[in-house]
Design a protein around this motif. Structure first.
Motif, PDB file in Angstrom:
ATOM      1  N   SER A 203      -1.755 -16.085  -4.720  1.00 28.73           N
ATOM      2  CA  SER A 203      -2.781 -15.127  -5.143  1.00 28.73           C
ATOM      3  C   SER A 203      -4.150 -15.686  -4.790  1.00 28.73           C
ATOM      4  CB  SER A 203      -2.686 -14.874  -6.652  1.00 28.73           C
ATOM      5  OG  SER A 203      -1.457 -14.262  -6.975  1.00 28.73           O
TER       6      SER A 203
ATOM      7  N   GLY B   2      -7.602  -6.995  -5.216  1.00 31.74           N
ATOM      8  CA  GLY B   2      -6.667  -6.101  -4.540  1.00 31.74           C
ATOM      9  C   GLY B   2      -6.811  -4.680  -5.045  1.00 31.74           C
TER      10      GLY B   2
ATOM     11  N   ALA C  16     -12.047  -3.023  -4.503  1.00 36.57           N
ATOM     12  CA  ALA C  16     -10.995  -3.691  -3.740  1.00 36.57           C
ATOM     13  C   ALA C  16     -11.606  -4.346  -2.506  1.00 36.57           C
ATOM     14  CB  ALA C  16      -9.924  -2.689  -3.328  1.00 36.57           C
TER      15      ALA C  16
ATOM     16  N   THR D 102      -5.251 -10.003  -4.373  1.00 37.87           N
ATOM     17  CA  THR D 102      -4.472  -9.895  -3.142  1.00 37.87           C
ATOM     18  C   THR D 102      -3.673 -11.178  -2.968  1.00 37.87           C
ATOM     19  OG1 THR D 102      -6.279 -10.811  -1.827  1.00 37.87           O
ATOM     20  CG2 THR D 102      -6.180  -8.417  -2.029  1.00 37.87           C
TER      21      THR D 102
END
Length: 435
Positions: A156, A161, A193, A271
């Protein structure tokens, strides 16, 4: 093409498994020869021999079932108290002991009297029996380094994200926003995002784990958040709220079946990217994996009821259930059939084989016969007895007769075989699914 790649993946796994077995037995073979113990056989696999060749005093070969291997050393057990090694009892338990003793001498040749395994000092026998699992540990270490430092690991990243639109506790039945749910701190602050979080509450952010820890510890506070967006840095402000979240372990992973904890909530999902680790981080990660593997091995008996239900009742398998070699090969085949870069497929297989070798090390070191750890424990106990006798000026008790534990070894082996068959059936009729 999918079927072909599945077969390729399975074949690659079994080739890796065969190498791991041969590598394990090479540890026993090399140290046994180092200490002048005669080794008549070195075999990879069980069952009928499909190929063999004799070189020197040792026969090397492959057998039909590639799920194990062995070397045969002469004189694994000392003679009985009467000095005899042949069977002379009708008692079932005594017969087990005497059969094992007799088998360890059946290939005895003239001149082998000083080349018997049991005649070697306890520390030498410990080395011979430990060398096999240790070879698996070395291989696991090398493969993990290749995977982590070469291919990298999914991780991660401190990059947004998705942004949650509201605050919903982890215990809620849905993650959709109820009418009265407050807006999430991330949405209210204007996070988007793709934003890379550069600092949080004044702390320079270098990893998502650090960011997650900072967020959870900032409940009820309003903190400055600096993000990088479209090549420039923006300063935002987020009022961190309190929420019911999943409990995390020391590695930042959710703890299964644990009660939720109250912690700070921002409302972002990170993300995931592939990151190459340094040597220190790789070793630290491997240490954590070994610790997890040891605890999983200890918890194995408690997982048998769920495994039984998956076979008898068709209950879906969970990710933490035991998987055998057939199941692991199936997973390897499925991964090779997926639409992903070839490097990721190879990285997964390297990780899978590394995990298998780590498991082989941990499993074989259990202090139970017929495992290597059982012989190590017997040699160590003999050393303790002899040292105690010398300390208290008592007669040397002689070698510890491991053959007397063969009835226990047969019971342990029967349990292992039963468990292996249960896992095999589960892997065939109700396999663990991967995404």
């Amino acid at each position: 093409m999918t079927a072909v790649m599945t077969v390729v993946g399975i074949a690659v796994f079994f080739l890796g498994l065969l190498f791991s077995i041969a590598w394990h037995e090479l540890g026993h073979l090399s140290t046994a020869k180092l200490f002048k113990i005669r080794v008549p056989q070195y075999m990879v696999g069980f069952g009928p021999t499909i190929w063999s060749r004799k070189k020197g005093e040792t026969e090397y070969g492959f057998k039909a079932i590639p799920l194990g291997g062995y070397i045969r050393m002469i004189g694994m057990f000392p003679p009985g108290p009467d000095g005899r090694i042949t069977k002379r009892s009708s008692s079932p338990w005594r017969s087990m002991i005497e059969d094992a003793r007799e088998a360890s001498y059946e290939e005895l040749l003239p001149g082998d009297e000083d080349r018997l395994f049991y005649t070697r000092k306890p520390w030498k026998r410990v080395i011979v029996m430990f060398a096999g699992p240790f070879m698996n540990l070395i291989l696991a270490f090398a493969l993990f380094l290749i995977a982590m430092m070469g291919f990298g690991v999914p991780k991660s990243l401190p990059i947004v994200g998705t942004v949650s639109q509201c605050v919903v506790p982890v215990t809620a039945a849905t993650d959709t926003c109820p009418a009265n749910a407050p807006a999430s701190p991330a949405a209210a602050a204007g996070l988007r995002a793709g934003d890379r979080i550069v600092s949080f509450g004044g702390d320079r952010i270098t990893s998502y784990d650090q960011l997650q820890s900072d967020i959870r510890g900032a409940a009820g506070r309003t903190v400055p958040v600096v993000v990088q967006r479209a090549g420039r840095e923006l300063s935002l402000t987020a009022a961190i709220q309190t929420n019911q979240l999943a409990k995390l372990d020391k590695n930042g992973n959710p703890v299964p079946n644990a009660k939720p904890v109250t912690a700070g909530f921002l409302g972002i999902t990170p993300t995931t990217g592939v990151v190459q680790l340094g040597f220190g981080d790789s070793v630290s990660r491997m240490t954590d994996m070994a610790d997890t593997g040891l605890h999983s091995l200890i918890a194995l008996p408690g997982k048998i009821p769920a495994l039984w239900d998956s076979v008898v009742k068709g209950t879906p398998r969970t990710a933490d259930q035991p998987v055998g070699m057939v199941g692991a090969a199936r997973v390897g085949g499925e991964v090779f059939a997926m639409h992903m870069p070839a490097t990721q497929k190879v990285a997964f297989m390297v990780n899978l084989l590394a995990g298998i070798n780590l498991s082989l090390f941990l499993f074989n070191m259990l202090p139970l016969l017929p495992l290597d750890g059982g012989h190590v424990a017997g040699a160590l106990w003999e050393s303790v007895r002899r040292r105690a006798a010398a300390l208290f000026k008592r007669p040397d008790p002689g070698p510890f007769d491991v053959a007397k534990l063969m009835p226990v070894a047969y019971v342990v082996a029967s349990i292992f075989i039963g468990f292996t068959l249960l896992v095999l059936i589960a892997d065939v009729i109700n396999p663990v699914k991967i995404s």
